[in-house]
Design an enzyme around this catalytic site. Structure first.
Site, PDB file in Angstrom:
ATOM      1  N   TRP A  98      28.747  33.759  46.244  1.00 26.64           N
ATOM      2  CA  TRP A  98      29.233  34.223  47.253  1.00 26.64           C
ATOM      3  C   TRP A  98      28.749  33.683  48.955  1.00 26.64           C
ATOM      4  CZ3 TRP A  98      26.453  37.204  43.594  1.00 26.64           C
ATOM      5  CH2 TRP A  98      27.271  37.984  42.682  1.00 26.64           C
ATOM      6  N   VAL A 144      24.334  44.844  38.035  1.00 21.83           N
ATOM      7  CA  VAL A 144      24.526  45.568  36.899  1.00 21.83           C
ATOM      8  C   VAL A 144      23.568  45.022  35.685  1.00 21.83           C
ATOM      9  CG1 VAL A 144      26.744  46.512  37.302  1.00 21.83           C
ATOM     10  CG2 VAL A 144      26.503  43.988  36.375  1.00 21.83           C
ATOM     11  N   HIS A 150      32.280  40.512  49.230  1.00 24.82           N
ATOM     12  CA  HIS A 150      32.961  41.550  48.056  1.00 24.82           C
ATOM     13  C   HIS A 150      32.941  43.132  48.516  1.00 24.82           C
ATOM     14  CE1 HIS A 150      28.474  41.539  46.047  1.00 24.82           C
ATOM     15  NE2 HIS A 150      28.530  41.619  47.597  1.00 24.82           N
ATOM     16  N   ALA A 205      29.811  50.350  37.045  1.00 19.25           N
ATOM     17  CA  ALA A 205      30.576  49.663  38.393  1.00 19.25           C
ATOM     18  C   ALA A 205      31.413  48.704  38.130  1.00 19.25           C
ATOM     19  CB  ALA A 205      29.552  49.045  39.425  1.00 19.25           C
ATOM     20  N   GLN A 257      39.957  42.997  47.087  1.00 22.62           N
ATOM     21  CA  GLN A 257      39.402  43.360  45.843  1.00 22.62           C
ATOM     22  C   GLN A 257      39.378  44.878  45.819  1.00 22.62           C
ATOM     23  OE1 GLN A 257      35.151  42.108  45.881  1.00 22.62           O
ATOM     24  NE2 GLN A 257      35.740  40.321  44.698  1.00 22.62           N
ATOM     25  N   ARG A 284      35.485  34.531  51.619  1.00 21.18           N
ATOM     26  CA  ARG A 284      34.713  33.571  51.069  1.00 21.18           C
ATOM     27  C   ARG A 284      34.681  32.443  51.790  1.00 21.18           C
ATOM     28  NH1 ARG A 284      33.855  35.233  45.190  1.00 21.18           N
ATOM     29  NH2 ARG A 284      33.633  37.598  45.334  1.00 21.18           N
TER      30      ARG A 284
HETATM   31  N1  DAH Z   1      31.400  42.009  43.270  1.00 15.49           N
HETATM   32  C1  DAH Z   1      31.759  40.783  42.291  1.00 15.49           C
HETATM   33  C2  DAH Z   1      32.147  39.728  42.597  1.00 15.49           C
HETATM   34  O1  DAH Z   1      32.865  39.906  43.951  1.00 15.49           O
HETATM   35  C3  DAH Z   1      32.508  41.459  41.114  1.00 15.49           C
HETATM   36  C4  DAH Z   1      31.770  42.755  40.645  1.00 15.49           C
HETATM   37  C5  DAH Z   1      31.209  42.550  39.546  1.00 15.49           C
HETATM   38  C6  DAH Z   1      31.670  44.054  41.035  1.00 15.49           C
HETATM   39  C7  DAH Z   1      30.675  43.443  38.680  1.00 15.49           C
HETATM   40  C8  DAH Z   1      31.089  44.991  40.365  1.00 15.49           C
HETATM   41  C9  DAH Z   1      30.480  44.708  39.150  1.00 15.49           C
HETATM   42  O2  DAH Z   1      30.879  46.241  40.868  1.00 15.49           O
HETATM   43  O3  DAH Z   1      29.773  45.465  38.531  1.00 15.49           O
HETATM   44  O4  DAH Z   1      32.389  38.693  42.095  1.00 15.49           O
END
Ligand code: DAH
Length: 331
Positions: A153, A256, A172, A299, A212, A198
């Site tokens: 990120w 996660v 994100h 999530a 997103q 990004r």
């Molecule tokens: N935040 C991650 C991204 O931007 C995407 C993401 C992955 C969100 C797994 C989540 C998750 O809530 O559980 O690449």
């Protein structure tokens, strides 16, 4: 006298009948009602007449004069309308110009649709800030400083005095999970749509800003089985009636455990990754002072642009942002 009056009147009516334009009409007006007209002379001679003559002739002459005035006025109006139709800049017979109504951007449409589907499954729609602090964007999500995962990120930092908890454009929507859990207690289910940023080299599938949708459902016994149901339900509704094959693959995201990625099979037979997800990591619950032994939840995060690209078969993400009307008008 009376004969003369009648003659003038007859000539006037005849000449008026032959008049086809306003210029000619004006000449007639001067000729028959002007100071030097025959009628004008007749009216001027009234003063030399006897009282009786004047009474008899005067009223007739005036009636004739008024009649002539009225006829000129009427004819003038008719000619004016005719002329306006044929000569004027105002052509009321031309078809009008279509007034174009604006419409929503395809990404907004898709976002609205996604919100509607999740709302129908009892999810609340919430928002988070686009300018985040380092703590919410990374640390609270179990992405410690110097952890290699941070490189996933890379982003834009806000210029400010050195110090802790620097500000940045969120990479994100996941930090919105933290904001929400800091203020609410489970059980709940939310989605958070929003713009993210990004530091990217641009190509057909990468933009430096995009959209997103984060999802978060937490309760006493929320499991991956619930996740699978919700996500499959969502995609079936989103791709209205199309038969969809799903694939859930083990993956890694710091916030996660376990983590998964969800793929769907496109019409061309290829698998396409559409979201990251997993069971919320206990360190994340700890950051918001939830007891990870009491509650659990899932999530997920998906790219709205990517869903729009699949749905409308759009080959290049940059089309959403370059403002080309030939593209925008197709939606
Ligand atoms: N935040 C991650 C991204 O931007 C995407 C993401 C992955 C969100 C797994 C989540 C998750 O809530 O559980 O690449």
């Amino acid at each position: 006298m009376l004969e003369k009056l009648k003659k003038i009147r007859d000539e006037f009516v005849k000449e008026l009948g032959n008049t086809q334009d306003l210029d000619h009409l004006e000449k007639i007006r001067v000729k028959y009602t002007g100071r030097k007209s025959e009628l004008g002379d007749l009216l001027g001679s009234l003063k030399d007449m006897t009282v009786e003559e004047r009474r008899e002739f005067g009223s007739k002459a005036n009636i004739a004069r008024n009649e002539i005035d009225d006829l000129i006025k009427e004819k003038g109006e008719n000619l004016y309308h005719k002329q306006a139709l044929t000569e004027s800049f105002l052509d009321i017979t031309k078809p009008g110009k279509k007034i174009e109504a604006g419409h929503l951007h395809p990404l907004t449409k898709v976002e609205d649709e996604i919100k509607q589907i999740f709302s129908s499954m009892n999810f609340s729609v919430v928002e988070g800030p686009e300018v985040e602090d380092e703590y919410h964007n990374f640390d609270a999500l179990n992405i410690p400083e110097n952890h290699p995962a941070r490189e996933m990120w890379d982003t834009f930092w806000i210029k400010q005095a050195e110090g802790k908890n620097r500000l940045l454009l969120r990479t994100h929507t996941s930090p919105a999970q933290i904001h929400y859990m800091e203020k609410h207690q489970p059980p709940f289910q939310i989605i958070v749509p929003g713009r993210v940023f990004r530091y990217e080299a641009l190509d057909a599938s990468h933009e430096f800003n995009f959209y997103q949708l984060e999802g978060l459902m937490v309760g006493k016994d929320i499991s991956l089985a619930n996740f699978k149901f919700v996500v499959e339900e969502f995609f079936k509704k989103f791709f209205k009636g199309q038969k969809i094959d799903f694939r859930f693959r083990a993956s890694y995201f710091p916030f996660v455990e376990p983590g998964v990625e969800v793929d769907i099979k496109l019409q061309n037979g290829n698998w396409m990754e559409v979201m990251g997800a997993g069971m919320v990591h206990r360190n994340v619950f700890n950051s918001v002072k939830y007891n990870p032994n009491d509650i659990q939840g899932f999530a997920f995060g998906m790219g709205i642009d990517r869903l729009a690209m699949i749905k409308y078969k759009i080959p290049d993400i940059r089309l959403f942002y370059n403002g080309d009307l030939r593209f925008i008008k197709q939606f």
